[in-house]
Motif scaffolding. Structure first.
Motif, PDB file in Angstrom:
ATOM      1  N   ARG A  64     -79.343 -17.670 -35.132  1.00  0.00           N
ATOM      2  CA  ARG A  64     -79.070 -16.881 -36.511  1.00  0.00           C
ATOM      3  C   ARG A  64     -78.233 -17.759 -37.479  1.00  0.00           C
ATOM      4  O   ARG A  64     -78.524 -18.003 -38.490  1.00  0.00           O
ATOM      5  N   MET A  65     -77.137 -18.235 -36.636  1.00  0.00           N
ATOM      6  CA  MET A  65     -76.231 -19.112 -37.278  1.00  0.00           C
ATOM      7  C   MET A  65     -76.606 -20.608 -37.773  1.00  0.00           C
ATOM      8  O   MET A  65     -76.221 -21.398 -38.624  1.00  0.00           O
ATOM      9  N   GLN A  66     -77.756 -20.897 -36.979  1.00  0.00           N
ATOM     10  CA  GLN A  66     -78.487 -22.088 -37.320  1.00  0.00           C
ATOM     11  C   GLN A  66     -79.457 -21.972 -38.336  1.00  0.00           C
ATOM     12  O   GLN A  66     -80.265 -22.986 -38.768  1.00  0.00           O
ATOM     13  N   GLY A  67     -79.625 -20.964 -38.972  1.00  0.00           N
ATOM     14  CA  GLY A  67     -80.582 -20.675 -40.142  1.00  0.00           C
ATOM     15  C   GLY A  67     -81.877 -20.052 -39.813  1.00  0.00           C
ATOM     16  O   GLY A  67     -82.902 -20.032 -40.699  1.00  0.00           O
ATOM     17  N   TYR A  68     -82.193 -19.335 -38.596  1.00  0.00           N
ATOM     18  CA  TYR A  68     -83.519 -19.001 -38.210  1.00  0.00           C
ATOM     19  C   TYR A  68     -83.600 -17.565 -38.787  1.00  0.00           C
ATOM     20  O   TYR A  68     -82.286 -16.722 -38.724  1.00  0.00           O
ATOM     21  N   ASN A  69     -84.684 -16.921 -39.033  1.00  0.00           N
ATOM     22  CA  ASN A  69     -84.994 -15.554 -39.004  1.00  0.00           C
ATOM     23  C   ASN A  69     -85.087 -14.860 -37.850  1.00  0.00           C
ATOM     24  O   ASN A  69     -86.124 -15.112 -37.354  1.00  0.00           O
ATOM     25  N   VAL A  70     -83.984 -14.289 -37.082  1.00  0.00           N
ATOM     26  CA  VAL A  70     -84.307 -14.037 -35.739  1.00  0.00           C
ATOM     27  C   VAL A  70     -84.430 -12.655 -35.508  1.00  0.00           C
ATOM     28  O   VAL A  70     -84.027 -11.700 -36.181  1.00  0.00           O
ATOM     29  N   MET A  71     -85.735 -12.277 -34.688  1.00  0.00           N
ATOM     30  CA  MET A  71     -85.944 -11.081 -34.290  1.00  0.00           C
ATOM     31  C   MET A  71     -85.600 -10.759 -32.874  1.00  0.00           C
ATOM     32  O   MET A  71     -85.712 -11.701 -32.038  1.00  0.00           O
ATOM     33  N   ASN A  72     -84.468  -9.835 -32.743  1.00  0.00           N
ATOM     34  CA  ASN A  72     -84.109  -9.517 -31.410  1.00  0.00           C
ATOM     35  C   ASN A  72     -84.055  -8.083 -31.134  1.00  0.00           C
ATOM     36  O   ASN A  72     -83.211  -7.245 -31.461  1.00  0.00           O
ATOM     37  N   PRO A  73     -85.261  -7.498 -30.712  1.00  0.00           N
ATOM     38  CA  PRO A  73     -85.411  -6.187 -30.382  1.00  0.00           C
ATOM     39  C   PRO A  73     -84.958  -5.507 -29.108  1.00  0.00           C
ATOM     40  O   PRO A  73     -84.635  -6.284 -28.130  1.00  0.00           O
ATOM     41  N   PHE A  74     -85.174  -4.333 -29.062  1.00  0.00           N
ATOM     42  CA  PHE A  74     -84.726  -3.713 -27.695  1.00  0.00           C
ATOM     43  C   PHE A  74     -85.432  -2.359 -27.623  1.00  0.00           C
ATOM     44  O   PHE A  74     -86.055  -1.803 -28.639  1.00  0.00           O
ATOM     45  N   GLY A  75     -85.937  -2.255 -26.321  1.00  0.00           N
ATOM     46  CA  GLY A  75     -86.594  -0.823 -25.978  1.00  0.00           C
ATOM     47  C   GLY A  75     -86.655  -0.402 -24.719  1.00  0.00           C
ATOM     48  O   GLY A  75     -85.783  -1.036 -23.824  1.00  0.00           O
TER      49      GLY A  75
END
Length: 814
Positions: A64-75
């Protein structure tokens, strides 16, 4: 004063209120899908689970700090045996209530750790909105002929009272409870994963971001082998018995045939006179032998002659057919041609029953399974065995008695479970129409809540009259629902797709969205899932691709398998009484200390031993870090752009700062060497603590301290996010540090300074050399005195004096 409880609760609340970790499906930023294998909510977490989530969180925050749109989900992988067993054990708790309670506990534990999950994407597999689409996937496989029902030998756990897939049997025991597995003949539902065996095997080589050991495990489980399928006529019936062999070069050495005890061919191959003897043999081995140990070299080899014979197609010999305990039904056709001279198991069996042993590959000692010169092998006598294989296969094909064949050890995926707590299989049985799939519009087939959980060996649903009785979707007549539920590995074989559109009601996911997000950029989880979950997920992805529902071949681009945390020399488990609760550690030391210690214990892919003294040491480091910033922030806050030249010492300190920043970045990017990253943080804190203590505050280089603060705190953020946020605010910066760019390092600052070495004769410079300065003074002196140019200028004389006049000039006085 560092108050971890106050600081951590403060920033967790701010993150949630501001939706910091929610991410859109579409963004101008490049996408990055970071995924940790979701847990089975069987209870509370221990610190072994925390390792997994912390590794994933560092990756997500860093990207995220590198400029990516990060998906980090949980279930939560929420169906399965433990919940149902708990209902049986406690008598007054429903599996859903037990599971929901555990989910609430786990969710709260994870939030206290500061894990940056997008909770808007939370997925629970037992909810109707999820298992409706698990049933939809079943229907899609059924439409393609990839879901089918058949009778056959299955692995049965007497304790769990359910069927197990081969992959769920470990050393002949149920992977869940450890009870020895027995064999039953049952009608069961299967997924035809074998239709994809070739691609599943071939594409392993494309998984360049996977650990080699995992790829090897999958290769071995799929078990591709090439050879020949050979047709042996049965003398007594005229029917054909097909066998697969990787050694057609030994066909002339066959002296008996053997079939597996589980083979459905056994009844038609057994003569009337041998039926009682065969039945007694089957009863004995099923009750006394572990089926999964029968195939080992050392296990006793036993069998019974069936009273029938096969005709060897290459020489016309009549050879007896046996049922033998060392033949596995799952391999090849469940029948073998036995060549005792060149196979260890066949040799032992032949010796026991005084069967002929015929050498057809020249050797000094039998049994010999290697290559060599063929003998007594018809037209191929005198050829090298390895060179003869292809020619023998051609020979078989020309005579229509065999053909080239590829065999796989992989068997079809058995998905039926005789339990309640799972997704119902969406088919009905009609006397008029037979097996009828439930129409998609009628999904989900709902799991009734009020059932009895008596462990009878049948699904509890089979006793629920309201569930069972329905109407046939095809003819409208009376029908009975399938009462078995699906293996929970079906639920987990596609969950990574549902995270993309978790609230979608009309379809399991939107194709354009999953094509944009998938494959998963980084998947993190235990190596114990190398065969089961990972193989099944690859299979389901390929089926959905072929159905036009997605456009990629593999679900997971990169895979990281973390090591386990041990305590007292054993893997943590409640039964061993060596579990360390993360709640207790967070209360005592704080989430950031726990995170840092888990990452500092050793390389994350290795197992590590939990030590209380270790986390206490990291706790002291966090206090030291906090104290350093309490000292330097008052100075940097009052810095009004004043600049001064760096001293030699400060130059080296700044150089160390940028060297360690570079190493930290490389250690994250390389192989997740998070333990050395934490070491780098510790080294920087020590360096700057010593610097601050070394002189009065008014002589410190405030510009250097300010640069350190603005580099160090963002770099610390993925690892100790609460401390980093608090320090960032104390520095006068706007929240959130998790949203700032990853700190860069200055390559020019890292380069060693140049040192000028001068030869002084009578006060005049006679010669100079320039070298890198990343050396001690003694090392610089030695280089100077050994330099050919300096030696020449000295003309063989010893120097009167050698000294470092300043940080970058060495004087040699002749």
């Amino acid at each position: 004063m560092y108050d971890h409880d106050k600081i951590e609760s403060k920033w967790q609340k701010k993150w949630e209120e501001n939706g910091i970790f929610h991410n859109p499906n579409h963004s101008e930023k490049p996408k990055y899908y970071s995924l940790v294998m979701f847990p089975y909510p069987s209870g509370t977490l221990h610190v072994g689970h925390v390792k997994n989530y912390t590794i994933g969180d560092v990756v997500s925050r860093y990207k995220r700090m590198q400029g990516y749109n990060v998906m980090n989900p949980f279930g939560y992988d929420a169906f399965g045996l433990p919940a149902e067993n708990a209902a049986i054990a406690h008598g007054n708790i429903h599996p859903e209530d037990w599971t929901r309670s555990n989910i609430t506990t786990i969710r709260n534990q994870i939030k206290k750790l500061g894990i940056s999950y997008d909770w808007n994407r939370e997925t629970i597999t037992f909810e109707e909105s999820y298992y409706k689409w698990t049933q939809w996937i079943f229907l899609k496989l059924y439409e393609k002929g990839l879901a089918y029902k058949k009778s056959g030998p299955v692995n049965w756990c007497p304790s769990c009272k359910t069927v197990l897939a081969n992959e769920q049997v470990v050393d002949g025991k149920c992977e869940r409870c450890g009870t020895p597995v027995v064999i039953k003949q049952l009608d069961q539902w299967y997924f035809k994963i074998t239709d994809y065996a070739e691609e599943l095997d071939a594409f392993i080589d494309k998984l360049t971001g996977w650990p080699e050991n995992v790829k090897t495990m999958q290769k071995n489980w799929i078990g591709k082998s090439t050879g020949a399928e050979v047709n042996f006529k049965i003398k007594e019936t005229g029917k054909t018995l097909k066998i697969f062999t990787t050694r057609p070069d030994t066909l002339w050495g066959v002296t008996f045939m053997a079939i597996a005890p589980e083979s459905p061919l056994l009844s038609e191959l057994t003569s009337i006179s041998k039926q009682h003897e065969v039945e007694d043999f089957l009863t004995r081995i099923n009750s006394t032998e572990n089926r999964f140990e029968r195939f080992s070299t050392d296990a006793p080899k036993e069998g019974v002659f069936l009273g029938t014979h096969a005709i060897n197609p290459v020489n016309g010999e009549e050879i007896p057919i046996y049922v033998a305990n060392y033949i596995l039904y799952e391999y090849g056709t469940g029948a073998i041609m036995a060549v005792p001279a060149h196979d260890t198991r066949d040799y032992a069996f032949a010796k026991k029953y005084s069967l002929p042993i015929r050498e057809v590959v020249e050797c000094d000692k039998m049994p010999y399974a290697g290559e060599g010169m063929l003998k007594d092998s018809g037209p191929f006598t005198g050829m090298k065995s390895n060179e003869a294989i292809d020619k023998i296969i051609e020979y078989l094909e020309e005579r229509k008695i065999g053909k080239h064949a590829v065999n796989y050890k992989l068997r079809d995926w058995l998905i039926s479970r005789q339990r309640y707590w799972g997704a119902p299989i969406p088919v009905v049985y009609c006397d008029k129409c037979g097996i009828v799939p439930v129409p998609e519009k009628d999904l989900p087939v709902k799991l009734p809540r009020d059932v009895k959980f008596d462990p009878t060996g049948k699904s509890p649903l089979s006793y629920d009259e309201n569930f069972l009785h329905t109407t046939c979707p095809k003819c409208g007549g009376p029908a009975i629902r399938e009462s078995d539920t699906m293996d929970t590995f079906v639920d987990s074989s596609w969950y990574y797709l549902r995270y993309v559109n978790p609230k979608e009601k009309d379809k399991p996911f939107i194709k354009s969205d999953v094509d944009e997000w998938l494959p998963v950029d980084q998947y993190i989880g235990g190596v114990e899932h190398a065969i089961l979950h990972l193989l099944y997920s690859r299979f389901i992805t390929k089926v959905l691709r072929d159905g036009g529902y997605l456009s990629f071949d593999e679900p997971f681009k990169n895979l990281f398998t973390q090591g386990m945390i041990y305590k007292d020399g054993a893997k943590m488990s409640k039964s061993k009484g060596n579990v360390v609760s993360p709640d207790e550690m967070v209360e005592k030391y704080g989430a950031d200390t726990l995170r840092l210690y888990i990452l500092f214990m050793g390389p994350p892919e290795k197992d590590a031993e939990w030590l209380e003294s270790g986390i206490e040491g990291v706790y002291r480091f966090v206090f030291k870090l906090w104290g350093l910033f309490e000292n330097i922030l008052p100075l940097t806050k009052n810095n009004h752009g004043m600049k001064r030249e760096l001293s030699d010492e400060e130059y080296e300190i700044r150089r160390k700062l940028h060297m360690i920043l570079k190493k930290i970045t490389n250690d994250i990017e390389g192989a997740f060497r998070f333990n050395t990253v934490v070491s780098g943080f510790m080294e920087l804190v020590n360096i700057f603590s010593d610097y601050v203590k070394s002189m009065p505050a008014d002589r410190l280089n405030v510009e250097l301290l300010d640069e350190f603060s603005h580099k160090f705190v963002p770099a610390l953020s993925p690892f100790a996010p609460h401390v980093a946020e608090e320090l960032w605010e104390m520095m006068g910066e706007k929240p959130f540090v998790t949203n700032v760019n990853w700190p860069s390092y200055d390559e020019d600052a890292i380069k060693p300074r140049k040192v000028e070495i001068a030869l002084m004769v009578n006060g005049k410079v006679r010669s100079k050399i320039v070298i890198d300065a990343d050396l001690s003074e003694d090392e610089i002196r030695q280089i100077a005195l050994n330099n050919d140019k300096i030696k020449s200028a000295l003309n063989g004389k010893n120097p009167k004096k050698v000294f470092v006049a300043s940080g970058n000039v060495v004087n040699i006085v002749a």
